[in-house]
Scaffold this motif. Sequence first.
Motif, mmCIF file in Angstrom:
data_model
loop_
_atom_site.group_PDB
_atom_site.id
_atom_site.type_symbol
_atom_site.label_atom_id
_atom_site.label_comp_id
_atom_site.label_asym_id
_atom_site.label_seq_id
_atom_site.Cartn_x
_atom_site.Cartn_y
_atom_site.Cartn_z
ATOM 1 N N ILE A 168 11.690 23.196 -34.126
ATOM 2 C CA ILE A 168 11.517 22.322 -33.150
ATOM 3 C C ILE A 168 13.278 22.073 -32.147
ATOM 4 O O ILE A 168 14.313 22.579 -32.749
ATOM 5 N N VAL A 169 13.039 21.573 -31.110
ATOM 6 C CA VAL A 169 14.184 21.338 -30.398
ATOM 7 C C VAL A 169 14.192 20.017 -29.698
ATOM 8 O O VAL A 169 13.365 19.543 -29.147
ATOM 9 N N VAL A 170 15.361 19.270 -29.983
ATOM 10 C CA VAL A 170 15.408 17.995 -29.394
ATOM 11 C C VAL A 170 15.872 17.977 -28.040
ATOM 12 O O VAL A 170 15.241 17.330 -27.003
ATOM 13 N N GLY A 171 16.889 18.657 -27.676
ATOM 14 C CA GLY A 171 17.442 18.773 -26.467
ATOM 15 C C GLY A 171 18.218 17.693 -25.988
ATOM 16 O O GLY A 171 18.444 17.499 -24.596
ATOM 17 N N LYS A 172 19.034 17.131 -26.796
ATOM 18 C CA LYS A 172 19.649 15.997 -26.260
ATOM 19 C C LYS A 172 21.153 16.313 -26.604
ATOM 20 O O LYS A 172 21.394 17.023 -27.445
ATOM 21 N N LYS A 173 22.192 15.584 -25.924
ATOM 22 C CA LYS A 173 23.571 15.485 -26.256
ATOM 23 C C LYS A 173 23.764 14.940 -27.637
ATOM 24 O O LYS A 173 22.873 14.130 -27.936
ATOM 25 N N LEU A 174 24.774 15.394 -28.189
ATOM 26 C CA LEU A 174 24.742 14.766 -29.669
ATOM 27 C C LEU A 174 24.998 13.477 -29.993
ATOM 28 O O LEU A 174 24.342 12.818 -30.704
ATOM 29 N N LEU A 269 8.455 25.633 -26.498
ATOM 30 C CA LEU A 269 9.716 25.010 -27.221
ATOM 31 C C LEU A 269 10.780 24.986 -26.163
ATOM 32 O O LEU A 269 11.488 23.946 -26.146
ATOM 33 N N PHE A 270 10.828 25.800 -25.130
ATOM 34 C CA PHE A 270 11.853 25.616 -24.042
ATOM 35 C C PHE A 270 11.467 25.434 -22.722
ATOM 36 O O PHE A 270 12.111 26.102 -21.905
ATOM 37 N N TYR A 271 10.238 24.669 -22.606
ATOM 38 C CA TYR A 271 9.673 24.721 -21.260
ATOM 39 C C TYR A 271 10.790 23.866 -20.259
ATOM 40 O O TYR A 271 11.454 22.871 -20.784
ATOM 41 N N GLY A 272 10.764 24.428 -18.928
ATOM 42 C CA GLY A 272 11.731 23.501 -18.268
ATOM 43 C C GLY A 272 13.243 24.414 -18.059
ATOM 44 O O GLY A 272 14.047 24.271 -17.178
ATOM 45 N N VAL A 273 13.675 25.320 -19.109
ATOM 46 C CA VAL A 273 14.861 25.651 -19.256
ATOM 47 C C VAL A 273 14.929 27.088 -18.207
ATOM 48 O O VAL A 273 14.176 27.880 -18.427
ATOM 49 N N LYS A 274 15.856 26.968 -17.374
ATOM 50 C CA LYS A 274 15.780 27.949 -16.539
ATOM 51 C C LYS A 274 17.135 29.099 -16.764
ATOM 52 O O LYS A 274 18.159 28.623 -17.096
ATOM 53 N N THR A 275 16.728 30.422 -17.147
ATOM 54 C CA THR A 275 17.663 31.320 -17.577
ATOM 55 C C THR A 275 18.817 31.603 -16.077
ATOM 56 O O THR A 275 18.237 31.760 -15.239
ATOM 57 N N PRO A 276 19.907 31.565 -16.680
ATOM 58 C CA PRO A 276 21.057 31.499 -15.743
ATOM 59 C C PRO A 276 21.150 32.803 -15.152
ATOM 60 O O PRO A 276 21.638 32.689 -13.663
ATOM 61 N N ASN A 277 20.639 33.753 -15.470
ATOM 62 C CA ASN A 277 20.662 35.225 -15.163
ATOM 63 C C ASN A 277 19.813 36.101 -15.490
ATOM 64 O O ASN A 277 19.594 36.650 -16.755
ATOM 65 N N PRO A 278 18.673 36.312 -14.698
ATOM 66 C CA PRO A 278 17.328 36.907 -15.111
ATOM 67 C C PRO A 278 17.848 38.298 -15.275
ATOM 68 O O PRO A 278 16.881 39.023 -15.958
ATOM 69 N N SER A 332 27.723 32.447 -16.837
ATOM 70 C CA SER A 332 26.730 32.536 -17.422
ATOM 71 C C SER A 332 25.605 31.423 -17.348
ATOM 72 O O SER A 332 24.532 31.448 -17.344
ATOM 73 N N GLY A 333 26.390 30.220 -17.220
ATOM 74 C CA GLY A 333 25.530 28.956 -17.097
ATOM 75 C C GLY A 333 25.076 28.463 -18.315
ATOM 76 O O GLY A 333 24.050 27.674 -18.450
ATOM 77 N N ILE A 334 25.292 28.926 -19.635
ATOM 78 C CA ILE A 334 24.750 28.623 -20.899
ATOM 79 C C ILE A 334 24.842 27.403 -20.984
ATOM 80 O O ILE A 334 23.912 26.808 -21.965
ATOM 81 N N ASP A 335 26.007 26.538 -20.746
ATOM 82 C CA ASP A 335 25.845 25.229 -20.946
ATOM 83 C C ASP A 335 25.227 24.095 -19.931
ATOM 84 O O ASP A 335 25.449 23.038 -20.041
ATOM 85 N N THR A 336 24.602 24.943 -18.928
ATOM 86 C CA THR A 336 23.954 23.842 -18.167
ATOM 87 C C THR A 336 22.428 24.344 -17.993
ATOM 88 O O THR A 336 21.652 23.330 -17.331
ATOM 89 N N GLY A 337 22.122 25.131 -19.064
ATOM 90 C CA GLY A 337 20.483 25.610 -18.865
ATOM 91 C C GLY A 337 19.660 24.355 -19.058
ATOM 92 O O GLY A 337 18.714 24.285 -18.690
ATOM 93 N N MET A 338 20.245 23.510 -20.063
ATOM 94 C CA MET A 338 19.097 22.695 -20.993
ATOM 95 C C MET A 338 19.106 21.254 -19.746
ATOM 96 O O MET A 338 18.378 20.462 -20.323
ATOM 97 N N LYS A 339 19.779 21.320 -18.837
ATOM 98 C CA LYS A 339 19.703 20.185 -17.732
ATOM 99 C C LYS A 339 18.326 20.003 -17.386
ATOM 100 O O LYS A 339 18.165 18.835 -17.027
ATOM 101 N N THR A 340 17.455 21.128 -17.377
ATOM 102 C CA THR A 340 16.156 20.874 -16.490
ATOM 103 C C THR A 340 15.149 21.099 -17.904
ATOM 104 O O THR A 340 13.842 21.243 -17.607
ATOM 105 N N PHE A 341 15.537 20.744 -18.942
ATOM 106 C CA PHE A 341 14.871 20.993 -20.340
ATOM 107 C C PHE A 341 13.577 19.834 -20.251
ATOM 108 O O PHE A 341 13.926 18.704 -19.889
ATOM 109 N N VAL A 342 12.467 20.426 -20.322
ATOM 110 C CA VAL A 342 11.201 19.511 -20.473
ATOM 111 C C VAL A 342 10.700 19.460 -21.864
ATOM 112 O O VAL A 342 10.357 18.309 -22.360
#
Length: 357
Positions: A168-174, A269-278, A332-342
Amino acid sequence: MNQPRPTTRESWVSSISVDLFLKVLNVTLLHPFVAWIIPLCFRAEHQDYTTRPMIVSITWAIFVTLLWMGNVMSHKIAYGIHREVDLTEEVIVITGGASGLGLLIAEVYGMRGATVAVLDIADLESTDARGITYYKCDVTDKAQIARVAQEIERDLGTPTVLINNAAIVVGKKLLDMDVEEVERSLTTNLLSHFYTIKQFLPGMIRNDTGGTIVTLSSVIGHLGAAQLADYAAAKAGVTALHKSLAAELQEYPEIKTILVTPGQLSTPLFYGVKTPNPFIAPVVEPIEVAKEIIKAIDLGLSDHIGTPLYARWVDWYNVLPVGVQKIARKLSGIDTGMKTFVGRKGTELSEKNGSLI
């Protein structure tokens, strides 16, 4: 009901990636057979062995062949000989197999004649799946796993393949997560692996034909990412668990272990997450991962499956100077990808259902 995946219109260019180029090279210039075809073609033109084209092409063919042989030998040294796999005799247990990657693997094996048991808290997405026996089970509950294990033994036989796929993925800040959400995430993504392995591994050891344990981890377990503290911690633990277990099982060569560390999968599980570099980090389709897992199981091999390309080299990230690591994370944008997480919505999110990697 699953949240429908947002649809986006992308150009054909978006499908071009480093991995696509590598696939082409692997069946052309980097394939020993193709490499040796080139000097043979030059000989067909009656070129002498001392000509530059002949020298260069033969040197390249020898280099590619040595690389291929070295890779084969390295795999044999690391993982030993294969075990014999007869699908008609295999009993395959898949956690989180009611949808996504788990269901895809279950359907393939079901159609090919293997006996498949799917463990999931959610109902099967496909009610027409052939060769699959569904058991409603919450993998965070040790008692439920023990009960279902007895039912599988009675109904289907002793399991020979265990695929730990539930997540599962919660997708929230700690600081935004409840303690209960953290506990549920760690139990589903990490502790459930201990529960299922403890339950099913003894039967594999007793079985003359051995067995295979497949562990679904993630590159996030190596890298970490904002809004994925719980998930990253669990996946790091899962990877460590798998490596330690593989070391302990060296005295049982008939038991094979497969570690899977994919990048971002195209699953709910990761709907909404946009890969930073396809181009460097393309989103991976579940069918690609399923093909590699099924291939390794069928061949009776232990293996480490990493996809896309960067997932196979992610360990080198920690070798970089810390300053370079920070720059790489920024680019890479790895730490901003979850901002659009659905992710999963409605009742599925509230229940924090563990269903797919």
